[in-house]
Design an enzyme around this catalytic site. Sequence first.
Site, PDB file in Angstrom:
ATOM      1  N   TYR A   1       1.701  -6.307 -10.959  1.00 17.44           N
ATOM      2  CA  TYR A   1       0.990  -7.197  -9.992  1.00 17.44           C
ATOM      3  C   TYR A   1       0.461  -8.260 -10.544  1.00 17.44           C
ATOM      4  O   TYR A   1      -0.028  -9.549 -10.322  1.00 17.44           O
ATOM      5  CB  TYR A   1       0.451  -7.015  -8.522  1.00 17.44           C
ATOM      6  CG  TYR A   1       0.154  -7.552  -7.191  1.00 17.44           C
ATOM      7  CD1 TYR A   1       1.427  -8.374  -6.714  1.00 17.44           C
ATOM      8  CD2 TYR A   1      -0.680  -8.090  -7.002  1.00 17.44           C
ATOM      9  CE1 TYR A   1       1.113  -8.793  -5.380  1.00 17.44           C
ATOM     10  CE2 TYR A   1      -1.116  -8.470  -5.591  1.00 17.44           C
ATOM     11  CZ  TYR A   1      -0.150  -9.532  -4.594  1.00 17.44           C
ATOM     12  OH  TYR A   1      -0.861 -10.089  -4.622  1.00 17.44           O
TER      13      TYR A   1
ATOM     14  N   TRP B   1     -10.618   8.854   3.516  1.00 18.93           N
ATOM     15  CA  TRP B   1     -10.302   9.474   2.107  1.00 18.93           C
ATOM     16  C   TRP B   1     -11.850   9.424   0.818  1.00 18.93           C
ATOM     17  O   TRP B   1     -12.514   8.148   0.878  1.00 18.93           O
ATOM     18  CB  TRP B   1      -9.473   8.489   1.216  1.00 18.93           C
ATOM     19  CG  TRP B   1      -7.344   9.385   1.449  1.00 18.93           C
ATOM     20  CD1 TRP B   1      -7.152  10.406   2.155  1.00 18.93           C
ATOM     21  CD2 TRP B   1      -6.910   9.501   0.384  1.00 18.93           C
ATOM     22  NE1 TRP B   1      -6.332  10.729   2.012  1.00 18.93           N
ATOM     23  CE2 TRP B   1      -5.934  10.158   1.121  1.00 18.93           C
ATOM     24  CE3 TRP B   1      -7.271   8.587  -0.844  1.00 18.93           C
ATOM     25  CZ2 TRP B   1      -5.126   9.880  -0.331  1.00 18.93           C
ATOM     26  CZ3 TRP B   1      -5.906   9.125  -1.303  1.00 18.93           C
ATOM     27  CH2 TRP B   1      -4.803   9.787  -1.395  1.00 18.93           C
TER      28      TRP B   1
ATOM     29  N   GLY C   1       6.620 -18.025   2.930  1.00 20.23           N
ATOM     30  CA  GLY C   1       5.857 -16.634   3.674  1.00 20.23           C
ATOM     31  C   GLY C   1       5.654 -17.089   5.129  1.00 20.23           C
ATOM     32  O   GLY C   1       4.204 -15.937   5.520  1.00 20.23           O
ATOM     33  N   HIS C   2       5.283 -17.452   5.999  1.00 23.18           N
ATOM     34  CA  HIS C   2       4.815 -17.808   6.980  1.00 23.18           C
ATOM     35  C   HIS C   2       5.102 -16.502   8.037  1.00 23.18           C
ATOM     36  O   HIS C   2       4.884 -16.735   9.355  1.00 23.18           O
ATOM     37  CB  HIS C   2       5.708 -19.469   7.798  1.00 23.18           C
ATOM     38  CG  HIS C   2       7.104 -19.294   8.703  1.00 23.18           C
ATOM     39  ND1 HIS C   2       8.053 -18.614   7.536  1.00 23.18           N
ATOM     40  CD2 HIS C   2       7.566 -19.136   9.530  1.00 23.18           C
ATOM     41  CE1 HIS C   2       9.013 -18.341   8.613  1.00 23.18           C
ATOM     42  NE2 HIS C   2       8.830 -18.457   9.617  1.00 23.18           N
TER      43      HIS C   2
ATOM     44  N   HIS D   1      -3.776  -0.901   3.644  1.00 24.26           N
ATOM     45  CA  HIS D   1      -5.080  -1.198   3.020  1.00 24.26           C
ATOM     46  C   HIS D   1      -6.872  -0.539   3.971  1.00 24.26           C
ATOM     47  O   HIS D   1      -5.797   0.136   5.443  1.00 24.26           O
ATOM     48  CB  HIS D   1      -5.387  -2.781   2.858  1.00 24.26           C
ATOM     49  CG  HIS D   1      -4.336  -3.193   1.864  1.00 24.26           C
ATOM     50  ND1 HIS D   1      -3.900  -4.586   2.093  1.00 24.26           N
ATOM     51  CD2 HIS D   1      -4.496  -3.189   0.407  1.00 24.26           C
ATOM     52  CE1 HIS D   1      -3.171  -4.629   1.099  1.00 24.26           C
ATOM     53  NE2 HIS D   1      -3.407  -3.866  -0.482  1.00 24.26           N
TER      54      HIS D   1
ATOM     55  N   LYS E   1       0.316 -12.604 -10.678  1.00 24.29           N
ATOM     56  CA  LYS E   1      -0.623 -13.951 -10.260  1.00 24.29           C
ATOM     57  C   LYS E   1      -1.681 -14.673 -11.005  1.00 24.29           C
ATOM     58  O   LYS E   1      -1.185 -15.514 -11.041  1.00 24.29           O
ATOM     59  CB  LYS E   1      -2.027 -12.758  -9.560  1.00 24.29           C
ATOM     60  CG  LYS E   1      -1.078 -11.989  -8.092  1.00 24.29           C
ATOM     61  CD  LYS E   1      -0.189 -13.299  -7.128  1.00 24.29           C
ATOM     62  CE  LYS E   1       0.529 -12.930  -5.887  1.00 24.29           C
ATOM     63  NZ  LYS E   1       0.538 -14.232  -4.841  1.00 24.29           N
TER      64      LYS E   1
ATOM     65  N   ASN F   1     -10.890  -8.457  -0.141  1.00 24.78           N
ATOM     66  CA  ASN F   1      -9.819  -8.017   1.256  1.00 24.78           C
ATOM     67  C   ASN F   1      -9.492  -8.905   2.218  1.00 24.78           C
ATOM     68  O   ASN F   1     -10.743  -9.472   2.903  1.00 24.78           O
ATOM     69  CB  ASN F   1     -10.209  -6.736   1.437  1.00 24.78           C
ATOM     70  CG  ASN F   1     -10.580  -6.338   0.443  1.00 24.78           C
ATOM     71  OD1 ASN F   1      -9.148  -5.569  -0.934  1.00 24.78           O
ATOM     72  ND2 ASN F   1     -11.767  -6.263  -0.852  1.00 24.78           N
TER      73      ASN F   1
ATOM     74  N   ARG G   1     -16.992  -2.817  -0.077  1.00 22.55           N
ATOM     75  CA  ARG G   1     -16.326  -3.725   0.148  1.00 22.55           C
ATOM     76  C   ARG G   1     -16.389  -4.756   0.634  1.00 22.55           C
ATOM     77  O   ARG G   1     -17.143  -4.599   1.397  1.00 22.55           O
ATOM     78  CB  ARG G   1     -14.660  -3.252   0.668  1.00 22.55           C
ATOM     79  CG  ARG G   1     -13.747  -1.889  -0.809  1.00 22.55           C
ATOM     80  CD  ARG G   1     -13.651  -2.659  -1.933  1.00 22.55           C
ATOM     81  NE  ARG G   1     -12.444  -1.822  -2.970  1.00 22.55           N
ATOM     82  CZ  ARG G   1     -13.294  -0.952  -3.502  1.00 22.55           C
ATOM     83  NH1 ARG G   1     -14.989  -1.461  -3.762  1.00 22.55           N
ATOM     84  NH2 ARG G   1     -12.263   0.022  -4.490  1.00 22.55           N
TER      85      ARG G   1
ATOM     86  N   SER H   1      -4.523 -12.819  -5.824  1.00 24.84           N
ATOM     87  CA  SER H   1      -5.022 -11.815  -5.923  1.00 24.84           C
ATOM     88  C   SER H   1      -6.803 -11.170  -6.456  1.00 24.84           C
ATOM     89  O   SER H   1      -6.559 -11.537  -7.530  1.00 24.84           O
ATOM     90  CB  SER H   1      -4.115 -11.041  -5.717  1.00 24.84           C
ATOM     91  OG  SER H   1      -4.826  -9.481  -5.311  1.00 24.84           O
ATOM     92  N   SER H   2      -7.427 -10.397  -6.067  1.00 20.32           N
ATOM     93  CA  SER H   2      -9.023 -10.206  -6.596  1.00 20.32           C
ATOM     94  C   SER H   2      -8.557  -9.220  -7.540  1.00 20.32           C
ATOM     95  O   SER H   2      -9.257  -9.812  -8.383  1.00 20.32           O
ATOM     96  CB  SER H   2     -10.180  -9.826  -5.500  1.00 20.32           C
ATOM     97  OG  SER H   2      -9.059  -9.148  -4.811  1.00 20.32           O
ATOM     98  N   CYS H   3      -7.512  -8.894  -7.393  1.00 20.89           N
ATOM     99  CA  CYS H   3      -6.904  -7.649  -8.196  1.00 20.89           C
ATOM    100  C   CYS H   3      -6.398  -8.375  -9.957  1.00 20.89           C
ATOM    101  O   CYS H   3      -6.986  -8.125 -11.107  1.00 20.89           O
ATOM    102  CB  CYS H   3      -5.652  -6.662  -8.347  1.00 20.89           C
ATOM    103  SG  CYS H   3      -3.836  -7.454  -8.040  1.00 20.89           S
TER     104      CYS H   3
END
Length: 310
Positions: free
Chosen positions: A137, A203, A11-12, A180, A141, A166, A210, A108-110
Site C-alpha cells: 500500500y 490491545w 471517493g466522495h 482503526h 502511495k 490518522n 498516535r 498516507s503517513s505509512c
Amino acid sequence: MNKQDKIYIAGHRGMVGSAILRNLEAAGYTKFVLRTSSELDLRNQQAVADFFATEKPDYVFLAAAKVGGIIANNTYRADFIYENMMIQSNVIHQAYVHQVKKLLFLGSSCIYPKMAPQPLKEDYLLTGLLEPTNEPYAIAKIAGIKMCDAYRSQYGCNFISVMPTNLYGPNDNYDLNNSHVLPALLRKFITAKNSGARSVDMWGTGSPKREFLHADDLAAACVYLMNTYDAEGLVNIGVGEDVSILELAQLVQKIVGYNGTIATDPSKPDGTPRKLMDVSKLTALGWKAQISLEEGIQRVYEEIKDKDWR
C-alpha cells in the site's frame, strides 16, 4: 477554484471524500462530478478515460483508494498494490490528458520509513525501509506522489500531494476486525456502557503514541492547499501533537460516560511506538487544525451513540 468550476471528488462516499464535499458545499460550490465505485470503476483504464472525456472536470480531489487495517493490508498485499496503482495512475494520467487545472492526491503517513525520526518530516520520504505489513500500500502511495511530481516536471501539470495523519470522523469504519484504533475504542466503550460490562479490553500496553485529525479539518486543509499551494513534493497534514493509546481510551471513556475499567493486554502487539507528523511546512503555509481531539470525539460520539452494532 471559482464557484463555477466543475469539481470531481474521487471517493466522495468515503470519510475523506465526503468531508471534502461537505466543506465545498458549505463554501458555496455547486458544480460537482460524483460517481460511486459501482458507477465508475477507477481501476478500469478505458472507463476512466471515457469519464474524463465526457465530464472534463476543472479540479480533481483524488481521495479514492483501497484501504484497510493492518490485517487486511498484510493479507491482501497484491490487491492493495494493484488496485491503488491502477486507481491513481488512471485518474492522474487522464487529468493530464484532459488538461485539468489542478489535482490534489491524498497519500498516507505509512509512506514514511518504519524507523524514521520523529516527528515525521516530508524530507524523510524514501530514506529507509518501510513497515513490512503495509509495504505494498505504501509503495503504491509513494508512486502516486512521484507520479504527480513527474507530470509536473515533464508536462507542467499542477498536481500536488498531501499526507494526512490518522483520521477520524463521519463515515468512519467501525468493523472491529479492520477498523482503526479510535473508531474501535468508541464502539467498544459504547457497547460496554449499553450492556453494563465491567471492563473494556484494549490491545497492548497503551503506551504507543498516535496523532489524530478530524476529517473535517483534513478537508479544510485540502481545500486551502488546493487554492494556495502550487509546488512539487508533499505536504503533511496533521495537528502536530499526539497522545498515548491509553490516554485516548481514557478520553473516549469520559466522553461516552462509561464507568467500568480499562483492561490492557500486554500480550497483544503495540505496533510502532510513535507516529507523529511534522506540520511546520503546513503551518508556514498559513493553515492550522481547529478541532481539538476532545471536541472531535464528542462530535463523533453524538453521531453514533444510538447506532445498532448488531
